[in-house]
Write an enzyme that holds these catalytic residues in place. Sequence first.
Site, mmCIF file in Angstrom:
data_model
loop_
_atom_site.group_PDB
_atom_site.id
_atom_site.type_symbol
_atom_site.label_atom_id
_atom_site.label_comp_id
_atom_site.label_asym_id
_atom_site.label_seq_id
_atom_site.Cartn_x
_atom_site.Cartn_y
_atom_site.Cartn_z
ATOM 1 N N HIS A 56 -84.559 -58.461 -9.193
ATOM 2 C CA HIS A 56 -83.212 -58.243 -8.734
ATOM 3 C C HIS A 56 -82.343 -57.727 -9.837
ATOM 4 O O HIS A 56 -82.485 -57.763 -11.098
ATOM 5 C CB HIS A 56 -82.813 -59.444 -8.152
ATOM 6 C CG HIS A 56 -83.583 -60.106 -6.713
ATOM 7 N ND1 HIS A 56 -82.977 -60.858 -6.042
ATOM 8 C CD2 HIS A 56 -84.949 -59.674 -6.689
ATOM 9 C CE1 HIS A 56 -84.258 -61.254 -5.232
ATOM 10 N NE2 HIS A 56 -85.388 -60.593 -5.521
ATOM 11 N N GLU A 58 -79.350 -58.317 -10.531
ATOM 12 C CA GLU A 58 -78.579 -59.152 -11.398
ATOM 13 C C GLU A 58 -79.581 -59.799 -12.731
ATOM 14 O O GLU A 58 -78.990 -59.689 -13.787
ATOM 15 C CB GLU A 58 -78.046 -60.320 -10.592
ATOM 16 C CG GLU A 58 -77.208 -60.172 -9.581
ATOM 17 C CD GLU A 58 -77.771 -59.809 -8.274
ATOM 18 O OE1 GLU A 58 -76.949 -59.916 -7.275
ATOM 19 O OE2 GLU A 58 -79.216 -59.440 -8.315
ATOM 20 N N CYS A 85 -78.296 -63.775 -4.334
ATOM 21 C CA CYS A 85 -79.313 -64.527 -3.806
ATOM 22 C C CYS A 85 -79.172 -65.821 -4.205
ATOM 23 O O CYS A 85 -78.689 -65.961 -5.293
ATOM 24 C CB CYS A 85 -80.776 -63.926 -3.236
ATOM 25 S SG CYS A 85 -81.758 -63.732 -4.942
ATOM 26 N N CYS A 88 -80.683 -65.584 -8.021
ATOM 27 C CA CYS A 88 -79.970 -64.535 -8.701
ATOM 28 C C CYS A 88 -78.611 -65.714 -9.015
ATOM 29 O O CYS A 88 -78.295 -65.541 -10.153
ATOM 30 C CB CYS A 88 -79.291 -63.248 -8.328
ATOM 31 S SG CYS A 88 -80.608 -62.210 -8.248
#
Length: 159
Positions: A56, A58, A85, A88
């Site tokens: 992801h 991040e 999410c 993350c």
Amino acid sequence: MMDNLDHKYYMLEALKEAEKAGKRGDRPIGSVIVHQDTIIARGSNRIETANSNLLHAEIDAMHQCAAFLKEHAQDCIIYTTVEPCIMCLTTIVMANIRNIVFAIEDKYMNMKPFIASNPYIEKRVHSYLGGVLANDSVRILKAYSAEAAEVILHGRKLS
């Protein structure tokens, strides 16, 4: 620390990363990490192109500056075009980053109740600011992934 920064400037930089991800065929989500008015890392979603559900935006950004974060994470701010999410957010917390700025709320993940229900995470997240350049993030999300936009913005898949 959060009050004197130009959140729009840094979110524009995260949006550039989201655009890059979308152009390469990944979910159009981008992130930057800022320390003392300087971008120290950039990341973008790479789930498709790296064939990894772990990459992801991040996470990508945090990997770019992991050694720096070991020493300075508490003084950093992570900017991301979509609310982090659960993977993350918990990684951000465990990396010791205390300040999170995002463009659009993820209605599917619905993270605010999770944060409020977990004293450990709630204590470690000092600022959680959403809505910065939200319309720009929505535009990029819809341009590159109508399905992801539907899930994130409305919490459901396209019918």
